[in-house]
Every structure is written in C-alpha cells, then in structure tokens.
Write a protein that holds these residues in place. Sequence first.
Motif, PDB file in Angstrom:
ATOM      1  N   ASP A 369      10.615   0.918  11.879  1.00  0.00           N
ATOM      2  CA  ASP A 369       9.884   1.832  10.389  1.00  0.00           C
ATOM      3  C   ASP A 369       8.545   2.806  10.210  1.00  0.00           C
ATOM      4  O   ASP A 369       9.210   3.030   9.795  1.00  0.00           O
ATOM      5  N   TYR A 370       7.849   2.491  11.176  1.00  0.00           N
ATOM      6  CA  TYR A 370       6.748   3.332  11.091  1.00  0.00           C
ATOM      7  C   TYR A 370       7.375   4.178  12.032  1.00  0.00           C
ATOM      8  O   TYR A 370       6.700   5.882  11.097  1.00  0.00           O
ATOM      9  N   ILE A 371       8.368   4.484  12.556  1.00  0.00           N
ATOM     10  CA  ILE A 371       8.592   5.957  13.468  1.00  0.00           C
ATOM     11  C   ILE A 371       8.768   6.378  12.580  1.00  0.00           C
ATOM     12  O   ILE A 371       8.905   7.672  12.413  1.00  0.00           O
ATOM     13  N   THR A 372       9.724   5.777  12.316  1.00  0.00           N
ATOM     14  CA  THR A 372      11.244   6.632  10.844  1.00  0.00           C
ATOM     15  C   THR A 372      10.178   7.633   9.969  1.00  0.00           C
ATOM     16  O   THR A 372      10.564   8.783   9.483  1.00  0.00           O
ATOM     17  N   ALA A 373       9.076   6.767   8.711  1.00  0.00           N
ATOM     18  CA  ALA A 373       8.205   7.499   8.138  1.00  0.00           C
ATOM     19  C   ALA A 373       7.322   8.505   9.055  1.00  0.00           C
ATOM     20  O   ALA A 373       6.982   9.400   8.331  1.00  0.00           O
ATOM     21  N   SER A 374       6.708   8.124   9.854  1.00  0.00           N
ATOM     22  CA  SER A 374       5.562   9.097  10.403  1.00  0.00           C
ATOM     23  C   SER A 374       6.414  10.129  11.523  1.00  0.00           C
ATOM     24  O   SER A 374       6.139  11.317  12.080  1.00  0.00           O
ATOM     25  N   ARG A 375       7.916  10.208  11.188  1.00  0.00           N
ATOM     26  CA  ARG A 375       8.167  11.463  12.087  1.00  0.00           C
ATOM     27  C   ARG A 375       8.794  11.601  13.783  1.00  0.00           C
ATOM     28  O   ARG A 375       8.083  12.866  14.411  1.00  0.00           O
ATOM     29  N   GLY A 376       8.468  10.176  13.760  1.00  0.00           N
ATOM     30  CA  GLY A 376       8.966   9.198  15.271  1.00  0.00           C
ATOM     31  C   GLY A 376       7.515   9.926  15.670  1.00  0.00           C
ATOM     32  O   GLY A 376       7.402   9.750  17.614  1.00  0.00           O
ATOM     33  N   GLU A 377       6.324   9.650  14.871  1.00  0.00           N
ATOM     34  CA  GLU A 377       5.239   9.131  15.615  1.00  0.00           C
ATOM     35  C   GLU A 377       5.170   7.115  16.046  1.00  0.00           C
ATOM     36  O   GLU A 377       5.177   6.495  15.255  1.00  0.00           O
ATOM     37  N   ARG A 378       5.008   7.613  17.060  1.00  0.00           N
ATOM     38  CA  ARG A 378       4.982   6.094  17.640  1.00  0.00           C
ATOM     39  C   ARG A 378       3.217   4.858  18.436  1.00  0.00           C
ATOM     40  O   ARG A 378       3.529   4.056  18.200  1.00  0.00           O
ATOM     41  N   PHE A 379       2.652   6.098  18.224  1.00  0.00           N
ATOM     42  CA  PHE A 379       1.059   5.892  18.767  1.00  0.00           C
ATOM     43  C   PHE A 379       0.060   6.369  17.282  1.00  0.00           C
ATOM     44  O   PHE A 379       1.062   6.653  16.167  1.00  0.00           O
ATOM     45  N   VAL A 380      -0.661   5.531  17.105  1.00  0.00           N
ATOM     46  CA  VAL A 380      -1.761   5.721  16.213  1.00  0.00           C
ATOM     47  C   VAL A 380      -3.130   6.380  15.962  1.00  0.00           C
ATOM     48  O   VAL A 380      -3.499   5.791  17.450  1.00  0.00           O
ATOM     49  N   ASP A 381      -3.171   7.263  15.951  1.00  0.00           N
ATOM     50  CA  ASP A 381      -4.889   8.417  16.430  1.00  0.00           C
ATOM     51  C   ASP A 381      -5.554   7.452  15.377  1.00  0.00           C
ATOM     52  O   ASP A 381      -6.124   6.732  14.870  1.00  0.00           O
ATOM     53  N   TYR A 382      -6.803   8.576  16.272  1.00  0.00           N
ATOM     54  CA  TYR A 382      -8.182   8.214  15.650  1.00  0.00           C
ATOM     55  C   TYR A 382      -7.738   7.922  14.022  1.00  0.00           C
ATOM     56  O   TYR A 382      -7.772   9.105  13.506  1.00  0.00           O
ATOM     57  N   GLY A 383      -8.790   7.358  13.501  1.00  0.00           N
ATOM     58  CA  GLY A 383      -8.972   7.585  11.916  1.00  0.00           C
ATOM     59  C   GLY A 383      -7.816   6.889  11.254  1.00  0.00           C
ATOM     60  O   GLY A 383      -7.721   7.766   9.856  1.00  0.00           O
ATOM     61  N   SER A 384      -6.733   6.908  11.622  1.00  0.00           N
ATOM     62  CA  SER A 384      -5.794   6.559  10.809  1.00  0.00           C
ATOM     63  C   SER A 384      -5.544   5.268  10.012  1.00  0.00           C
ATOM     64  O   SER A 384      -6.565   4.553  10.449  1.00  0.00           O
ATOM     65  N   ALA A 385      -4.779   5.182   9.386  1.00  0.00           N
ATOM     66  CA  ALA A 385      -5.047   2.971   8.549  1.00  0.00           C
ATOM     67  C   ALA A 385      -3.873   3.142   8.479  1.00  0.00           C
ATOM     68  O   ALA A 385      -2.805   4.102   8.107  1.00  0.00           O
ATOM     69  N   LEU A 386      -3.950   1.717   7.842  1.00  0.00           N
ATOM     70  CA  LEU A 386      -2.369   1.154   7.553  1.00  0.00           C
ATOM     71  C   LEU A 386      -2.728   0.759   5.841  1.00  0.00           C
ATOM     72  O   LEU A 386      -3.736   0.393   5.670  1.00  0.00           O
ATOM     73  N   ILE A 387      -1.882   1.641   4.584  1.00  0.00           N
ATOM     74  CA  ILE A 387      -2.638   0.986   3.314  1.00  0.00           C
ATOM     75  C   ILE A 387      -1.451  -0.084   2.466  1.00  0.00           C
ATOM     76  O   ILE A 387       0.123   0.586   2.782  1.00  0.00           O
ATOM     77  N   LEU A 388      -1.965  -1.215   2.904  1.00  0.00           N
ATOM     78  CA  LEU A 388      -1.050  -1.689   1.504  1.00  0.00           C
ATOM     79  C   LEU A 388      -1.463  -2.354   0.499  1.00  0.00           C
ATOM     80  O   LEU A 388      -3.186  -2.194   0.106  1.00  0.00           O
ATOM     81  N   GLU A 389      -1.088  -1.547  -0.463  1.00  0.00           N
ATOM     82  CA  GLU A 389      -1.296  -1.749  -1.907  1.00  0.00           C
ATOM     83  C   GLU A 389      -0.467  -2.922  -3.102  1.00  0.00           C
ATOM     84  O   GLU A 389       0.662  -3.329  -3.112  1.00  0.00           O
ATOM     85  N   VAL A 390      -0.935  -3.035  -3.555  1.00  0.00           N
ATOM     86  CA  VAL A 390      -0.438  -4.072  -4.571  1.00  0.00           C
ATOM     87  C   VAL A 390      -0.316  -4.131  -5.826  1.00  0.00           C
ATOM     88  O   VAL A 390      -1.487  -3.565  -6.866  1.00  0.00           O
ATOM     89  N   TYR A 391       0.615  -4.495  -6.304  1.00  0.00           N
ATOM     90  CA  TYR A 391       0.941  -4.185  -7.813  1.00  0.00           C
ATOM     91  C   TYR A 391       1.204  -5.086  -8.969  1.00  0.00           C
ATOM     92  O   TYR A 391       1.964  -6.335  -7.800  1.00  0.00           O
ATOM     93  N   GLN A 392       1.153  -4.942 -10.010  1.00  0.00           N
ATOM     94  CA  GLN A 392       1.727  -5.908 -10.698  1.00  0.00           C
ATOM     95  C   GLN A 392       2.613  -5.015 -11.642  1.00  0.00           C
ATOM     96  O   GLN A 392       2.177  -3.802 -12.721  1.00  0.00           O
ATOM     97  N   ASP A 393       3.667  -5.768 -11.949  1.00  0.00           N
ATOM     98  CA  ASP A 393       4.534  -5.018 -12.689  1.00  0.00           C
ATOM     99  C   ASP A 393       4.489  -5.857 -14.129  1.00  0.00           C
ATOM    100  O   ASP A 393       5.053  -7.605 -14.018  1.00  0.00           O
ATOM    101  N   THR A 394       3.877  -4.762 -15.235  1.00  0.00           N
ATOM    102  CA  THR A 394       3.740  -5.390 -16.423  1.00  0.00           C
ATOM    103  C   THR A 394       5.011  -5.617 -17.301  1.00  0.00           C
ATOM    104  O   THR A 394       4.852  -6.852 -18.348  1.00  0.00           O
ATOM    105  N   ASP A 395       6.521  -4.835 -17.648  1.00  0.00           N
ATOM    106  CA  ASP A 395       7.203  -4.940 -17.575  1.00  0.00           C
ATOM    107  C   ASP A 395       8.025  -6.825 -17.057  1.00  0.00           C
ATOM    108  O   ASP A 395       9.033  -7.000 -17.936  1.00  0.00           O
ATOM    109  N   GLY A 396       8.001  -6.483 -15.722  1.00  0.00           N
ATOM    110  CA  GLY A 396       8.814  -7.380 -14.912  1.00  0.00           C
ATOM    111  C   GLY A 396       9.258  -8.442 -15.553  1.00  0.00           C
ATOM    112  O   GLY A 396       7.461  -8.667 -15.422  1.00  0.00           O
TER     113      GLY A 396
END
Length: 620
Positions: A369-396
Amino acid sequence: LVATIPFSSFFQYSSPLHPTPYNTMILQLLRFLRQAAVLSFIFLSFFSSTPSRTKTTTTVFAEAAKVLKQIHVITRHGARTMLAKDADTLVEQGGATLTPLGQEQLYNLGVWLRLTYSTNYTESSHLSLEYYNPALHRLESSDLDRTISSANALAIGLFPSTKRATGISGGSANNNNGKYLVDNLLPNGLSAVPVYTIQEENDIYLRAYRNCPKFHDRLQELYETNEWKQIESSNAGLLEKLGRIFPDDAQDGAIPLKDIWNVYDPIHVALTECDSSSGDSYPSCDALVPIPSLASALSLTDFAKLEVLTEETEHMKFGTDVAGDLLGSNLMWKIVQRASIPNDGTFFLYSAHAPTLLGFLATLQASDDYITASRGERFVDYGSALILEVYQDTDGQSSGNNSTTGHPLLFKLKYKSPEKEEAVDIQLQEGTSRSGVPCGTSGLDPPAEYCTLARFTLWAVEHTLLGAEQWCVACGNEISDVCLREKYAREDGESSGSGSSSSSYANNSDANNSDTETNVLIMVVIFIGGFLAGLIVMAGLFYICKCSKQTSIVIQDPDSKGTSVAHDTTSEANEPPAVSAVAVSGSTFDNGITNATTNGSAIMGESDDVASTPNRKELV
C-alpha cells in the motif's frame, strides 16, 4: 490493552534475577486471566459488531464532523555521515552523526507540521500547536546522536514561539487553552523541548530490528533464497564494477548483494553532501565526508541502477514477507493505547530510522500500500515521515468504538516525503494473499482513507504480537530488561516445579512449553470445577430455603368436634414474583477494552389474590 500489560514488571522480586515462588504463581494466574481477557474481547466484540435481525444501524461519517484529536509522527532522521552495517546482525560500525543538511531537513519538517496542523486545531479543543506544552506534546527518540539531533531540529521548527505553556491548567487571561504561558528566557526566545530516549539494548519500539535475533535469522534465510540469488546474478555487472571501487569489500571481484548497503551508503552520502554537478557543496562536505571523490565514482546512470537495487533489497529485508510483525508491533500498540486514552496528549514524535518506518508498515501489512501511495517508492529518504492522524467523528454513533463519548475514533495514515509539499494518504486495504487492515472502501462509510480504531484493534489482536512478553518470545530476545524479567520468571517457575537448574529452559524449551500448557489446563479445570461446585451449592441452598417455607397450621373445624386439620400454607399467594429477562445492550470500546452496558432490568411480578372463602371449612 489488558493483553499488552507485562505483568511481571509489576513485581518486585526478592532477588534481581529470581522471583519468589509465590510471585511466580500469582504471575501465572495473571497471565491466564490476561488470555481470558483477550478471548472475551474478541468474543464480545464479534457479537457487538453483528447486525441486529430487527434493526440495522449505519454509521455515517461526515467529513465536516471529524475532529482531529491526535497526531503521531514517525520520522527518519536527516542526512548523516557514512554508516556501515553488518548484513547479518545489523550491528553498526562507527557512530554516524547528523550533518547540517540533516538538521535543516528536520527543521523544515517541523515547520511543515506547524503550518499544516495548527489550523486544524480550535481553541476549545485544547489541541493547539502554537506553543510547546509538556502536558500535550511528547518527543521520543532512539538513543543515537542522529535521531536525538533530528528531534531537536524538528522541535525548533515546530515550536518557534517565544512563549511556552506550563502544562498547568489555569484561568488567567494570559493562557493558551486554559494553560498558563511563560516567556522563554533563552537567546532569540527559543524553547528547550525535552526528547525522551530508551537505552539501545532496551529499545523494543524504535530499534526492534536491532534487538530481534529471530529477524536476523530470517535475513540469513532470505540471502539463501532463489529470488535473492537471481537478483544478484542479474546485477553481476554492476556488482563487479562496485567491487573495483571498493576492493576491500569485494569477494571474488564483486560486492555480495547482501553487502550492497555498505557501498551504496558512502556514495549516497557523498552525493548528498557534495553537489559535484553545480560545484557547490554544503559545509559538511570536506569536514564530514572522508572521500568526497566518491560523489563522481559512478555515472548518474549507474548510480540510479544502484539506488533502485538497494531500495529493492531493503524492501525485501524489511517488508511484510520477512519482517512480518516482529519490527512494528510494540510501537503500533503504544500508539493505539495513546489514541484510546482520553486527554493523553495531542502530538507525539518518534524520531527513528528507515527500518523503523518500513517495519511499521510491514506490521500493518501495508508495504505494498505504501508503494502504491508513493508511486513506486520502495525506500524512505532522509527527513521523511509516516503520519498517523486520529480523529473523532462527532456525528457518527457506533456500538464498537474506542471512545468514552460514544463517538467512533478514526485514524488516517499518511506519508510525507521531503521532496513533496503535501503528504499522501496510504489507503490500507485487505490484500488477496494476506489479511490486511480492514479499513474503509471507496464510496462507502468510512471513506477509503479512514480506518475505525475499534475495527483496527480487533484486527491487531489477531495479526500482531500482543505486548512485550509475546515479542520477547517471538524474537528470542534475552538481553532487553523486559525480556530478562520474563525469561527468569519462566525459568524460576519451572525449576521450582521440577527441581531443574535455571539452564533447563534453554536446553528443554519444548518440554517447558508443554509444562506451561499443562499449568494453564490445570487452572482451566480448577476454574470450571469451582464454577460447577458453586452452582451445586446454590441449588442446595435454594432447596433448603424452599423447604423451610413449608409449615403446618392447625385449624379447628367448627363442624367437627375436636378435629384438627393440617394444612400446607404453600399456595399461589406465596409464589415468588415472575422475573423478566435482563436487556443488555451491545458492547462498547473504551481504551481498547470491551465493556457490556446494562440498559436496565425490570422485575415485574404480581401475586394473585387468594379468593375470599365463605368459611374456614372451605379453606381447609
């Protein structure tokens, strides 16, 4: 969350190496209860997520109703000096340090985080990134120069304000979301932000790849596969050319494919720090690059081939097929726990390494899934990041969630490349060959890029390692402190039962595992036997109580002289009231634990009145 608790860490043993037999017995009981908690979690969660036959509830996720609650950022350090590693054990040779360019890369990432996320917070949510707040923000790093320095550089870009929050709630006008503000007294108003670390040998979160012997065994098995040998054979010309540049690392005139990193890295560092194409270079070129001429050792075409080959081999080493759940389970559960606990902070940084990011993706079974999202990138370069955002759905509204408010928690995974202005969404999907994280689907709720934290937690219980204890066993780690506690607890429990020496565990692991299963079986039998015995006692007490209600009443019949009649007073008037069924609602998730909520029970009964009789004789 109960399943992730290392119970052995709660005990203070009489000896630093051997627990007392009493503590060992209690520890085994707690472990059994923990496994029961996991099974109950899965069982109740299954029924709570099963749709009702009479009523179907659909959770609707409106984009405007999603409130960002937390951010977890896993970064690779910035540009550094050259670093050689042993291909089998990943032991590093020499200490690499962050270069000025690496500091700039992480500083820019901190600025990007501030500009991107500061507008997503509102004053009422107490989630401001405008100032550093020790009660809401925590920066963690592996215990190495390049990662600690990277975290410091990111903090400068993220928190440039001349003020900082104290983390103490207050109602002063000079406060930030209810937190007192103070002026920084350092030059230029800089704020000193602490970075928390763990000793190298005890770091099972950010350096799990370094402390997992089982993973090292898998690497050596990978080097013997036909696929690996085929890649090595098809790149023989490039490996021979590299052998002429690095003759000390060559074998039979060529660089072994498993050592490709040790020739790629010095060339990559030289190209990064010494820009030979324009004639310009960063200040660290002459100071920190021993052989600047390596920047021109290969043509751009050959270096491009080398880079693709290196990325491919690193992806194979730290991907799902080899790394599995060994490298990212501990960090993943730490993030899930923090996301599930209300008011446990809003921003978390994990300053780490490329294998940390790749291992985390492998645990999520998201390498592809990462390769698909990064358009073929298989490695992570200097200064790159994975970001996990946590949300709360106030309507659901959902019966299965990790929030005490009843609103479902969602998370979104992103990848930020230092070469791109925007982060890209990594859509986690269930694969065909393996069971990936079951997230949203395009066109449905939640959207494809969102995952419900409750559903993800259920998946993780089944497909990842539940806590440090399981990780220690799976990795064969007997060095880290948490693993030593578990090891000596097992050894002491078995030696006290069989009289064997402490080394018997290592020499008879199969027998020890059998003993552990026997102990669990015994506890299960005892539990079931005690439960049945309790039922029998309750039945006996009920029978005795019922019999005690039967009494004899002597009634004088007026029509008979001196004749008494014995009458059992047990009648419909003395029957206990009928009891209705207890209605139990679906379970809810709170902090990763399933709770059954009782809506209420109504005890309804009505005693039939005894019909009045004309005389006592009819009653008799």
